[in-house]
Design a protein around this motif. Structure first.
Motif, PDB file in Angstrom:
ATOM      1  N   THR A 138       0.718  -1.151  -0.115  1.00  0.00           N
ATOM      2  CA  THR A 138      -0.127  -0.109  -0.214  1.00  0.00           C
ATOM      3  C   THR A 138       0.899   1.400   0.036  1.00  0.00           C
ATOM      4  O   THR A 138       0.253   2.244   0.093  1.00  0.00           O
ATOM      5  CB  THR A 138      -0.705  -0.078   1.227  1.00  0.00           C
ATOM      6  N   HIS A 139       2.257   1.036  -0.044  1.00  0.00           N
ATOM      7  CA  HIS A 139       2.977   2.033  -0.015  1.00  0.00           C
ATOM      8  C   HIS A 139       2.685   3.483  -1.133  1.00  0.00           C
ATOM      9  O   HIS A 139       2.763   4.625  -0.817  1.00  0.00           O
ATOM     10  CB  HIS A 139       4.580   1.713  -0.291  1.00  0.00           C
ATOM     11  N   GLU A 140       2.383   2.958  -2.435  1.00  0.00           N
ATOM     12  CA  GLU A 140       1.984   3.851  -3.341  1.00  0.00           C
ATOM     13  C   GLU A 140       0.554   4.453  -2.943  1.00  0.00           C
ATOM     14  O   GLU A 140       0.497   5.742  -3.386  1.00  0.00           O
ATOM     15  CB  GLU A 140       1.933   3.264  -4.732  1.00  0.00           C
ATOM     16  N   ALA A 162       3.546   2.798 -12.265  1.00  0.00           N
ATOM     17  CA  ALA A 162       3.335   1.499 -12.526  1.00  0.00           C
ATOM     18  C   ALA A 162       2.757   0.521 -11.123  1.00  0.00           C
ATOM     19  O   ALA A 162       1.924  -0.127 -11.400  1.00  0.00           O
ATOM     20  CB  ALA A 162       4.640   0.680 -13.169  1.00  0.00           C
ATOM     21  N   ARG A 163       3.516   0.626 -10.097  1.00  0.00           N
ATOM     22  CA  ARG A 163       3.373  -0.077  -8.878  1.00  0.00           C
ATOM     23  C   ARG A 163       2.033   0.393  -8.309  1.00  0.00           C
ATOM     24  O   ARG A 163       1.161  -0.317  -7.911  1.00  0.00           O
ATOM     25  CB  ARG A 163       4.380   0.379  -7.815  1.00  0.00           C
ATOM     26  N   MET A 168      -3.555  -1.138  -7.532  1.00  0.00           N
ATOM     27  CA  MET A 168      -5.195  -1.151  -7.661  1.00  0.00           C
ATOM     28  C   MET A 168      -5.802  -2.206  -8.426  1.00  0.00           C
ATOM     29  O   MET A 168      -6.870  -2.562  -7.782  1.00  0.00           O
ATOM     30  CB  MET A 168      -5.640   0.364  -8.423  1.00  0.00           C
ATOM     31  N   LEU A 169      -5.252  -2.672  -9.105  1.00  0.00           N
ATOM     32  CA  LEU A 169      -5.637  -3.955  -9.823  1.00  0.00           C
ATOM     33  C   LEU A 169      -5.729  -5.113  -8.887  1.00  0.00           C
ATOM     34  O   LEU A 169      -6.778  -5.958  -8.918  1.00  0.00           O
ATOM     35  CB  LEU A 169      -4.710  -4.159 -11.045  1.00  0.00           C
ATOM     36  N   THR A 170      -4.865  -5.284  -8.177  1.00  0.00           N
ATOM     37  CA  THR A 170      -4.648  -6.212  -6.944  1.00  0.00           C
ATOM     38  C   THR A 170      -5.678  -6.033  -5.897  1.00  0.00           C
ATOM     39  O   THR A 170      -6.278  -7.093  -5.377  1.00  0.00           O
ATOM     40  CB  THR A 170      -3.141  -6.139  -6.435  1.00  0.00           C
ATOM     41  N   LEU A 171      -5.892  -4.837  -5.636  1.00  0.00           N
ATOM     42  CA  LEU A 171      -7.069  -4.477  -4.528  1.00  0.00           C
ATOM     43  C   LEU A 171      -8.272  -4.988  -5.129  1.00  0.00           C
ATOM     44  O   LEU A 171      -9.027  -5.599  -4.372  1.00  0.00           O
ATOM     45  CB  LEU A 171      -6.901  -2.940  -4.388  1.00  0.00           C
ATOM     46  N   LEU A 172      -8.530  -4.854  -6.378  1.00  0.00           N
ATOM     47  CA  LEU A 172      -9.989  -5.080  -7.253  1.00  0.00           C
ATOM     48  C   LEU A 172      -9.919  -6.658  -6.934  1.00  0.00           C
ATOM     49  O   LEU A 172     -11.200  -7.207  -6.685  1.00  0.00           O
ATOM     50  CB  LEU A 172     -10.047  -4.576  -8.231  1.00  0.00           C
TER      51      LEU A 172
END
Length: 1022
Positions: A138-140, A162-163, A168-172
């Motif tokens: 969640t750093h970014e 890019a990170r 965001m894709l991983t969170l979804l």
């Protein structure tokens, strides 16, 4: 997991939003409009909701799914999304929503995604969100929200970006593991470059996401040719899982429904016209134009004005100046006219207007420009200073005066009159309005003619030498205004003009003129339904005895024949015959045609349809030769009416369709044209072509017809809804028709043709709802109010419904209720004995009543006689070409066959009835046939669901059906309790409920009703 709770806010369409993201500026501007009335339901968006529902199902099934929703400001994008998410909430899932902000060219980076994260943190906490991702992942996110700490300094910004995208894709992906996720990005037209890139990344990566639906909304009217969102939308649309839809403006019927939903009542035609003309189907504009009292607002709200002018104020000053000039010219102006008014040559004008076209403020066509929104034009026009308006209107009037070819043919005088009026030059305004009224009358544009004549009367006292300027007296203008109101079918205004004219005339000096004004007022009074025309007609006839003004007397006599209390009686025939003779003597073709039409109606009512058709053919030929268009419409109305009564449904519809085309040419599409639409729809209903009939009805309703026409059209729609099995829709339409009739005032001799079909529909609805006593009350009330013997065409269907209600199981009330039903049936039989039956339709109606009236006597002994009787009824409806009635009669014949223990005959008839019901789409009838077949164990044939469980009739629960079966078998309450393993008290409660639902007062009556309705096996012998 259900949608997480969210803060609420009010969107641009006035609805509570589930999503908490920052409101777009357009939405925010409109939040402070406290006076706007809002619709409690979403109107006209069922197809779009279905698209979103299907997209969610695709996502739920694991496939990628995105929907891009475009539409102009105020079209209801947010309202649609809100409605969708509210509906989706019940099925489980999570909502992530955020909006882009209008902060200039740069925008706010990642604004919608920051809003989504903010709400996730409120719901799950920062640690809860972090737990969904790998350590330190969640750093970014700290770059978007301070809750995730501080973002470090990144040596490679591209790598950090890019990170962020991957996080965001991983969170979804993690959120979707516990249920479907709906991500909504609103107002993407304001999105900054970073937001667009992340949005494109997520949509392009959806193939790795299971259970995620992405919905993006944007204002299509903001997308000028160089807008950065345009190429992105084109690129995304090429992806197979991306669906793009544009929300259209509401159609006329939908806009009228929206007004009705907001105000709680059906809008008056004039109000509906004004709102639709100005709002042009934009839901937000409709809401803004309605005052709190349901009327039309006199001025635009500041919030709406700001919204409408936002795009204009970004244009160059030179372009804004040209738009101000164009706004005075109306919704559309030709290029040549604008050049003449502004003094610019063609190239300079084109350069000045090009930015307005590029910004979607104007739309260009071959030779001119149209404002994209009428309200946008109004907002620009309202910004003009008084002096500017006067100068611009004067320039337009002078330009049109020098060259009327600058506008469409026939519009020059009318538009010139408009501009002189708004230039406040009363002299020229009066003269130009008088000239334009003459041109409108010549073009059969009666509504415009009436408006212009009213303007002449308004200006009369402001111009000292008005009579000399137009070479006509004040009385002349009043007479023409009354005649124009009659032509435009605006009775209230016409009555006022005719009454004013009668005050200025001396009947002794000008009896013919006075008689014609009285006839005009009488006709208008009947149209309004508020005054009795008889007194004016009697006075008119006294002014023009035979030999004095025979042309006027003939016209008055035709009206007398038409508006008599009994127009089809001997008195009406005498009046029509004298009118015909006088009209032939003086060579008045129009009155001769009208007299022939009245005589044809009298002949048809007497059962002599061939003679009626011959008269109407003669009238049509005469009207065509004389180019008498209005009498020609009268012929079409009467001929289609007679043909429908004869059972010639196809010919009736064809004649009425041709009449509608003539009404359109005559400028009466809205009034006479919609009346003829009734005469198209009615035969289509008879023929079972219900989809076609609904198309005709909806098209006519979209013209905002007069109240009585609207009522009749909706009544026909109610009959279709009932036959299709939509009882709720039929009830709503019947209630609306009843309310409309109560407001319609007196309808004179025409009352029965509206009230009796309504009473029939209400009675049939009550029967379908298991309320026979209410059905009997409706029939009794109609019989008390109307002389049914003189209206057999509409009375036979009502009598048949009444007889069926009398034969239905008696409601609680014992012998008294049964006695009332018997009294009503006896009265209906007496009426039927006195009633004529002309033509195949009425003959079939009489046979139906006779069969229904004997139904309560039917038992096993006379079942064979009833079978033969219903077979005769079915054959009669076959000859009348009414398939729905054929199917009903065949089903009743099958019932009689079962009573006579002829199972083969019953099965044969049920199969035929089922085929017809399926072909027609008569759902309730098909279900009733299926229930009958299953309960009697009769096969309907392959594919008809013979083995499916029968629907529970009359609202009985499964347990109540079991109890009823045992009651029918003669079991007592204790025996029922023992067999079903329930207490005797519970069994008693079930029995009481069953008696109430069946409308009976004893266990024996319940058993008899069960066998009569074929709910169980045939009753055992003895």
């Amino acid at each position: 997991m259900v949608f997480a709770a969210r803060r609420v806010s009010v969107d641009a369409a006035g609805m509570v939003r589930i999503c908490p993201a920052a409101m777009s500026q357009g939405d925010g501007i409109l939040e402070d409009v406290s006076a706007r009335r809002r619709s409690p339901v979403l109107v006209g968006r069922s197809e779009e909701l279905a698209v979103l529902d299907a997209a969610l199902e695709r996502a739920r099934a694991g496939g990628p799914s995105t929907v891009l929703i475009g539409g102009e400001a105020g079209i209801g994008k947010t309202r649609l999304v809100t409605e969708f998410t509210a509906g989706a909430a019940a099925s489980g899932g999570r909502l992530l929503a955020g909006g882009c902000l209008d902060l200039g060219a740069e925008g706010l980076p990642f604004a919608p995604f920051a809003a989504m994260l903010r709400e996730l943190v409120r719901d799950l906490g920062a640690d809860g969100v972090a737990a969904l991702l790998p350590a330190q992942a969640t750093h970014e996110f700290a770059r978007l929200l301070p809750e995730f700490g501080e973002a470090g300094v990144e040596a490679d910004p591209a790598f950090a970006r890019a990170r962020l995208f991957e996080q965001m894709l991983t969170l979804l992906e993690r959120l979707a593991e516990t249920g479907p996720v709906v991500m909504i990005i609103e107002d993407a037209h304001w999105a900054d470059r970073s937001t667009r890139d992340l949005m494109a990344f997520l949509i392009g990566s959806q193939q790795v996401l299971d259970g995620v639906l992405i919905v993006v909304t944007y204002r299509s009217d903001e997308l000028h040719r160089t807008h950065p969102l345009r190429p992105l939308l084109a690129e995304l649309t090429r992806l197979g899982w991306v669906e793009r839809m544009e929300l259209p403006r509401l159609g006329r019927l939908q806009a009228d429904e929206l007004v009705a939903r907001i105000t709680g009542r059906e809008p008056e035609p004039r109000l509906a016209d004004q709102i639709y003309r100005r709002a042009e189907g934009n839901p937000l504009f409709v809401e803004e134009l309605l005052c709190c009292d349901g009327g039309l607002t006199t001025e635009l709200s500041e919030s709406l004005r700001d919204l409408l002018l936002a795009g204009v104020q970004r244009l160059p000053e030179e372009t804004q100046e040209l738009l101000r000039a164009a706004s005075a010219g109306g919704q559309r102006s030709s290029h040549a006219l604008l050049a003449a008014v502004t003094g610019l040559d063609g190239d300079d004008l084109t350069r000045g207007l090009r930015p307005a076209v590029a910004a979607n403020v104007l739309r260009a066509d071959e030779d001119g420009y149209t404002f994209r929104h009428e309200l946008g034009r109004e907002a620009i026009y309202d910004d003009l200073l008084p002096g500017e308006r006067t100068r611009l209107h004067t320039r337009f009037a002078e330009a049109l005066g020098s060259d009327d070819g600058l506008v469409a043919p026939g519009r020059g005088l009318i538009e010139q009159a408009h501009h002189w009026y708004h230039a406040h030059d009363t002299g020229w305004a009066l003269v130009s309005a008088w000239r334009a009224a003459a041109a409108a009358g010549h073009a059969l544009a009666h509504a415009e003619q009436l408006t212009l004549l009213a303007r002449v009367l308004e200006l009369w006292d402001k111009v000292p030498d008005a009579a000399q300027r137009i070479d006509a007296s004040h009385l002349d203008v009043l007479e023409q205004a009354a005649a124009a109101a009659k032509g435009a079918e605006e009775p209230e205004r016409g009555i006022a003009f005719a009454s004013a004219a009668l005050k200025e005339i001396d009947p002794a000096a000008e009896p013919v003129r006075a008689a014609l004004l009285l006839e005009t007022r009488a006709t208008l009074g009947d149209l309004s339904g508020r005054t009795d025309p008889a007194a004016d007609l009697r006075a008119a006839l006294e002014l023009v005895p035979a030999g004095l003004g025979d042309a006027a007397r003939a016209r008055v006599l035709v009206s007398e024949a038409k508006y008599l209390a009994e127009p089809h009686g001997a008195e009406g025939r005498v009046a029509a015959e004298e009118a015909l003779s006088l009209a032939q003597r003086v060579g008045d073709a129009g009155t001769e045609v009208s007299a022939l039409c009245e005589l044809a109606c009298i002949e048809s009512h007497s059962g002599n349809d061939p003679a009626a058709l011959a008269m109407l053919a003669e009238a049509r030929s005469l009207a065509a030769k004389a180019s008498a268009l209005r009498p020609l419409l009268h012929v079409a109305i009467n001929e289609s009416h007679v043909l429908e009564g004869m059972g010639e449904h196809g010919r009736a519809a064809e004649v009425a369709r041709a009449g509608i085309a003539s009404a359109r040419d005559y400028g009466l599409a809205r009034s006479t044209g919609t009346f003829l639409a009734i005469n198209v729809a009615e035969p289509l209903v008879s023929l079972g072509r219900w989809d076609e009939a609904i198309d005709v009805i909806e098209h006519a309703l979209a013209l905002s017809p007069p109240r009585i026409n609207r009522l009749a059209l909706r009544l026909l729609a109610g009959h279709i809804a009932f036959r299709r099995g939509d009882l709720a829709g039929a009830r709503e339409l019947a209630d609306a028709a009843s309310a409309g009739l109560s407001r319609a005032g007196k309808l004179g001799c025409r009352e029965a043709q509206y009230y009796l079909p309504l009473a029939q529909l209400e009675a049939e609805l009550f029967l379908a709802e298991g309320r026979p006593a209410d059905a009997r009350d409706v029939v009794m009330a109609a019989a008390d109010r109307f002389d049914l013997v003189h209206d057999p065409r509409y009375a036979w269907p009502l009598l048949a419904a009444g007889a069926r209600a009398c034969a239905a199981p008696a409601a609680p009330g014992g012998p008294a209720t049964a006695e009332r039903a018997g009294d009503l049936l006896g009265r209906l039989r007496m009426l039927a004995a006195k009633m004529d039956a002309w033509g195949p339709v009425q003959l079939a109606g009489r046979l139906t009543f006779t069969a229904e009236a004997g139904a309560e006597l039917a038992d096993e002994a006379d079942g064979g006689q009833a079978l033969a009787q219903w077979d005769v009824v079915a054959a009669a409806w076959e000859r009348a070409a009414q398939p729905y009635q054929v199917a009903v009669a065949i089903m009743r014949a099958a019932d009689a066959a079962m009573t006579a223990w002829d199972r083969d005959a019953a099965a044969q008839r049920l199969r035929r009835a089922a085929e017809l019901a399926d072909q027609l789409g008569a759902r309730s009838l098909a279900e009733e046939i299926g229930l009958f077949a299953r309960s009697a164990r009769l096969a309907l044939g392959a594919g008809r669901g013979d083995t499916t469980v029968a629907p529970r009739p009359l609202g009985l629960t499964a347990r109540e059906s079991e109890v009823l079966r045992l009651v029918a078998a003669g079991r007592s309450n204790p025996e029922i309790a023992a067999e079903l393993f329930i207490s005797a008290k519970t069994a008693s409660v079930h029995v009481s409920n069953i008696l109430a639902k069946l409308g009976v007062s004893s266990r024996g009556e319940a058993a008899a009703a069960a066998y009569r309705l074929r709910l169980f096996d045939p009753a055992p012998a003895g």
